[in-house]
Motif scaffolding. Structure first.
Motif, short mmCIF file in Angstrom:
data_model
loop_
_atom_site.label_atom_id
_atom_site.label_comp_id
_atom_site.label_asym_id
_atom_site.label_seq_id
_atom_site.Cartn_x
_atom_site.Cartn_y
_atom_site.Cartn_z
N GLU A 136 -61.59 0.87 -14.01
CA GLU A 136 -61.74 0.16 -15.28
C GLU A 136 -60.53 0.41 -16.17
O GLU A 136 -60.03 -0.51 -16.83
CB GLU A 136 -63.02 0.62 -15.98
N LEU A 235 -71.75 -4.25 -26.90
CA LEU A 235 -71.31 -4.58 -25.54
C LEU A 235 -71.18 -3.32 -24.70
O LEU A 235 -71.10 -2.20 -25.22
CB LEU A 235 -69.97 -5.30 -25.59
N ASP A 239 -66.40 -3.93 -21.69
CA ASP A 239 -66.42 -5.24 -22.33
C ASP A 239 -66.00 -5.15 -23.80
O ASP A 239 -65.46 -6.12 -24.35
CB ASP A 239 -67.81 -5.87 -22.22
N ARG A 240 -66.25 -4.02 -24.45
CA ARG A 240 -65.80 -3.85 -25.83
C ARG A 240 -64.27 -3.95 -25.89
O ARG A 240 -63.71 -4.59 -26.77
CB ARG A 240 -66.24 -2.50 -26.39
N ARG A 242 -62.28 -5.38 -23.64
CA ARG A 242 -61.83 -6.73 -23.29
C ARG A 242 -61.94 -7.65 -24.50
O ARG A 242 -61.02 -8.43 -24.79
CB ARG A 242 -62.66 -7.27 -22.13
#
Length: 522
Positions: A136, A235, A239-240, A242
């Motif tokens: 990630e 999120l 995802d935060r 992104r």
């Protein structure tokens, strides 16, 4: 920070190097503590997040970006461009600086060609986020590099492979692996003349919601450029990032600064103790999670993972939600030992932890703080160390350290400013084996080879017993440091203070009297 007279707090994503070592919940038995430092930030309105106005260009098949060595095809995700838009991310696009593209203006008729403008180089560093798994972090780093390249076309975002080559813990002259591999990554590229990335999570207040700052900093850590984006805590963590990267909005120069810092630590109440290993499942600002002891079914396998070490503290990120459990040492990567001892420890620890019934006892990501202490070091007080002088190209820095002081039946902590080099404090554990009288102060000289290993050590001040002197010199041989910068050996003169009646309270504060200008206790 003060916006509309309300404070906000900024919490660095990894509690950078200036955070006190007392951060660890396993490092001491003291009660929970929290420290708050507030700073004032000018330019209230300029810091409010605004929608991004930067154009977004796709990485079309065959297109090349500025970070790609040799013009290899882009591996970045493809983002749609506005109709008719052209740019360096599109096949056949107009390169930045060409007439009509903005940035470098076209030459006026009759004035002749202009000198090309030098573009500052930007190194996108690996994300310093221990709650993300390795894959990630790598993906988000690529997205951030692409986003900065489109958001700041006047700068050159370097190929990630070129940056990584400078981050690897090897000698620049011989290629030998450095004995100590976990020095701050920003420091490794500091002398390249590059701007480097730093990410700061701003916790916010009622009127100022959470935000993510992306800053480009200079060699002295001063921010040059800042982008701000909303931080959506609802999120998932990856995802935060992104979402924030997609919404970055550049701020005017001078409208940002350090907001403040919040630190805290808990005690190790409720931790699992299995032989020479202590395991605590992290709980924010408190004791260990009650189910930390559930890892006991595999606890007996953990000490073997640290064979030959004196003292080790590490964090392991685990998740048992998926059919195949995930387990990694937090923050471990190629630039700080994944292919060395760190990778071996990770394989050993995760083999035991993923087989434990505790892996699936709770959903989500969890952080395990693991501390190993050799059996013969248990209960032995550690001496304090500080650098008196460094010769050669081994880097020394001013540093603040909390010193435990025993007095009137109570334990207190005093802040001491000192000169230090990376990994100096690791020598405290082997030195604790030496039966030096309490309150003693000694000065020693350590020769550090080009690869960071110790070539020799000798005491410059006498100790009462010859066997104590021999023990100290042997303990100093166990040191490991970063590589020197010029491929030559360096010398480090170190003041050592053993705690005791006159040690921590007196001599520890004056250990620099032999020549350390930073030996003042504050």
């Amino acid at each position: 920070m003060a916006r509309a007279a309300l404070p906000a707090l900024a919490m660095p994503l990894r509690m950078r190097s200036w955070v006190s070592p007392a951060r660890s919940s396993l490092g001491g038995a003291g009660p929970c503590a929290a420290m708050l430092f507030a700073g004032l930030l000018l330019g209230a309105a300029a810091c409010a997040p605004t929608p991004s106005t930067f154009p977004v260009y796709p990485a079309a098949p065959g297109a090349t970006g500025p970070w790609q060595a040799g013009g290899a095809p882009s591996t970045f995700p493809v983002y749609p461009a506005a109709p008719g838009a052209t740019g360096p991310w599109q096949a056949g696009g107009v390169p930045y600086g060409a007439p009509g593209m903005g940035g470098a203006p076209a030459a006026a008729p009759g004035t002749g060609p202009q000198q090309p403008r030098v573009r500052e180089k930007v190194a996108v560093l690996p994300l310093d986020e221990p709650r993300l798994f390795r894959a990630e972090r790598a993906e988000l780093r690529h997205i951030l590099a692409w986003r900065l390249a489109t958001a700041a076309p006047e700068m050159e975002v370097l190929p990630l492979a070129e940056v990584d080559a400078k981050l690897r813990p090897v000698s620049a002259t011989t290629g030998a692996r450095c004995a100590f591999q976990d020095a701050p990554i920003a420091r490794r590229v500091a002398w390249q003349g590059w701007l480097t990335t730093e990410l700061i999570h701003v916790s916010g207040t009622h009127d100022d919601p959470e935000a993510l700052w992306v800053q480009l900093t200079e060699r002295d850590e001063r921010p040059r450029v800042t982008w701000v984006a909303p931080w959506n805590a609802k999120l998932a963590l990856a995802d935060r990032y992104r979402a924030s990267f997609a919404a970055l909005a550049r701020q005017p120069e001078g409208s940002f600064g350090l907001l403040g810092m919040l630190m805290g630590r808990g005690d190790d109440h409720g931790a699992l103790r299995e032989g020479t290993v202590t395991l605590c499942e992290e709980k924010l600002y408190g004791a260990c999670e009650p189910h930390s002891t559930a890892w006991k079914d595999r606890g007996a396998e953990l000490p073997a993972c640290f064979a030959g070490a004196d003292e080790v503290e590490t964090e392991v990120l685990v998740s048992g939600d998926a059919p195949t459990p995930r387990c990694e040492i937090a923050g471990l990567d190629a630039w700080n030992g994944l292919d060395g001892r760190g990778g071996q420890e990770e394989a050993c620890l995760c083999r035991a932890l993923t087989a434990s019934s505790a892996m699936r006892i709770k959903a989500g990501r969890r952080t395990l703080k693991i501390r190993f202490e050799a059996a013969d070091l248990a209960g032995k007080p550690r001496p304090e160390l500080r650098v008196v002088e460094v010769s050669g190209s081994l880097r020394g820095e001013a540093d603040w350290r909390s010193v435990r002081v025993e007095g009137e039946g109570k334990a207190k902590y005093r802040s001491v400013r000192r000169l230090a080099v990376d990994h100096l404090d690791a020598l405290a554990a082997p030195l604790a084996r030496c039966a030096v009288p309490a309150g003693s102060v000694a000065v020693a000289e350590v020769e550090v080879r080009e690869d960071g290993t110790v070539g020799g050590a000798r005491l410059l001040t006498a100790l009462p017993k010859k066997q104590d002197a021999a023990c100290v010199e042997a303990a100093l041989q166990r040191g490991s440091f970063t590589c020197t910068g010029d491929g030559k050996a360096a010398q480090v003169r170190v003041a050592i203070t053993w705690p005791g009646a006159a040690g921590n309270a007196g001599a520890a504060g004056n250990a620099g009297a032999a020549g350390d200008p930073l030996g003042t206790r504050y």
